[in-house]
Scaffold this motif. Sequence first.
Motif, mmCIF file in Angstrom:
data_model
loop_
_atom_site.group_PDB
_atom_site.id
_atom_site.type_symbol
_atom_site.label_atom_id
_atom_site.label_comp_id
_atom_site.label_asym_id
_atom_site.label_seq_id
_atom_site.Cartn_x
_atom_site.Cartn_y
_atom_site.Cartn_z
ATOM 1 N N ASP A 96 9.374 4.318 4.551
ATOM 2 C CA ASP A 96 8.684 5.605 4.619
ATOM 3 C C ASP A 96 7.181 5.409 4.706
ATOM 4 O O ASP A 96 6.488 6.146 5.406
ATOM 5 N N VAL A 97 6.678 4.413 3.976
ATOM 6 C CA VAL A 97 5.244 4.126 3.919
ATOM 7 C C VAL A 97 5.039 2.625 3.956
ATOM 8 O O VAL A 97 5.799 1.866 3.332
ATOM 9 N N VAL A 98 4.026 2.186 4.678
ATOM 10 C CA VAL A 98 3.528 0.811 4.596
ATOM 11 C C VAL A 98 2.158 0.882 3.939
ATOM 12 O O VAL A 98 1.282 1.620 4.404
ATOM 13 N N TRP A 99 1.994 0.124 2.846
ATOM 14 C CA TRP A 99 0.713 0.100 2.134
ATOM 15 C C TRP A 99 0.096 -1.290 2.273
ATOM 16 O O TRP A 99 0.728 -2.284 1.921
ATOM 17 N N VAL A 100 -1.145 -1.348 2.783
ATOM 18 C CA VAL A 100 -1.838 -2.602 3.030
ATOM 19 C C VAL A 100 -2.984 -2.757 2.033
ATOM 20 O O VAL A 100 -3.851 -1.880 1.932
ATOM 21 N N MET A 101 -2.969 -3.875 1.313
ATOM 22 C CA MET A 101 -4.004 -4.137 0.321
ATOM 23 C C MET A 101 -5.278 -4.677 0.962
ATOM 24 O O MET A 101 -5.274 -5.154 2.097
ATOM 25 N N GLY A 102 -6.362 -4.638 0.188
ATOM 26 C CA GLY A 102 -7.655 -5.089 0.660
ATOM 27 C C GLY A 102 -7.815 -6.598 0.599
ATOM 28 O O GLY A 102 -6.960 -7.323 0.103
ATOM 29 N N PRO A 140 11.174 7.087 -2.493
ATOM 30 C CA PRO A 140 10.497 6.673 -1.253
ATOM 31 C C PRO A 140 10.531 5.153 -1.092
ATOM 32 O O PRO A 140 10.392 4.409 -2.063
ATOM 33 N N ARG A 141 10.698 4.699 0.134
ATOM 34 C CA ARG A 141 10.692 3.276 0.440
ATOM 35 C C ARG A 141 9.279 2.887 0.893
ATOM 36 O O ARG A 141 8.791 3.380 1.913
ATOM 37 N N VAL A 142 8.650 2.011 0.124
ATOM 38 C CA VAL A 142 7.268 1.603 0.391
ATOM 39 C C VAL A 142 7.221 0.091 0.514
ATOM 40 O O VAL A 142 7.650 -0.633 -0.391
ATOM 41 N N CYS A 143 6.716 -0.390 1.641
ATOM 42 C CA CYS A 143 6.584 -1.822 1.883
ATOM 43 C C CYS A 143 5.119 -2.225 1.732
ATOM 44 O O CYS A 143 4.230 -1.608 2.325
ATOM 45 N N PHE A 144 4.880 -3.268 0.955
ATOM 46 C CA PHE A 144 3.528 -3.749 0.700
ATOM 47 C C PHE A 144 3.215 -4.954 1.578
ATOM 48 O O PHE A 144 4.028 -5.876 1.709
#
Length: 243
Positions: free
Chosen positions: A95-101, A43-47
């Motif tokens: 596939d997913v964008v993950w955003v940190m706190g 999976p392609r995940v962008c942070f």
Amino acid sequence: MSDDVPTILATSGGIGPGSRTRFAFTPLGHYAVELAGVSGRAPRVCFLATASGDNPAVITWLYEAAMLAGWHASHLTSFGMPNLPDPAAHLLEQDVVWVMGGSVAGLLALWRLHGYDLALRSAWEAGVVLSGISAGSLCWHVGGTTDSFGPELRAVRDGLGLVPFSNSVHHDVEEQRRPLFNGLVAGGELPTGYATDDGVGLVYRGTDLAEVVSEEDGKAAYRVEPDGSGGVIETRLEPRRLD
């Protein structure tokens, strides 16, 4: 990009301490990837760690966690310039964008400065799963409660509004969250919304809440809406437990 339905997983969890690394993704984080429906490749995940000031250490720790999870990681920064020549095109390839706190107020300001707000909306509409923890949950909503301005929580009202609800995170562990959120909704300063205990996530399909999931026992989400007489109706939503 694999999912053909606009999908958001807004959480008060998904990442925690690793045994050999600073971070490791927990069941909510893995569920974000599951929602993308990827098969046959990593999976392609962008942070996006904008809310923590694009802290290089945080970004490194996220890459380590992604490596352990078997994901193909990338990141998008805002300080002191975007690190990619075409951020919008890059987000569409994920596939997913993950955003940190961190600071949701700072995150929103910088995203608008660089046009990431529009790029993220386009990615969401194209089926890229948007997810994240804390500020990475609040940002997708109309607004919510934040410590961006100091230890006394305040309202944030200029979220991206991809879903037409307000949001409160860490609802069971930060004592200011529930009374402030309920008061803002009761007074009409925020619209009807959803709150999550730590370890709980909200799955939106399009602009509708489709599912509540949890990586911890005994936790819940809550629908909070005005009762028409200056108070709120708070309805506990029992989650499905993730393995």
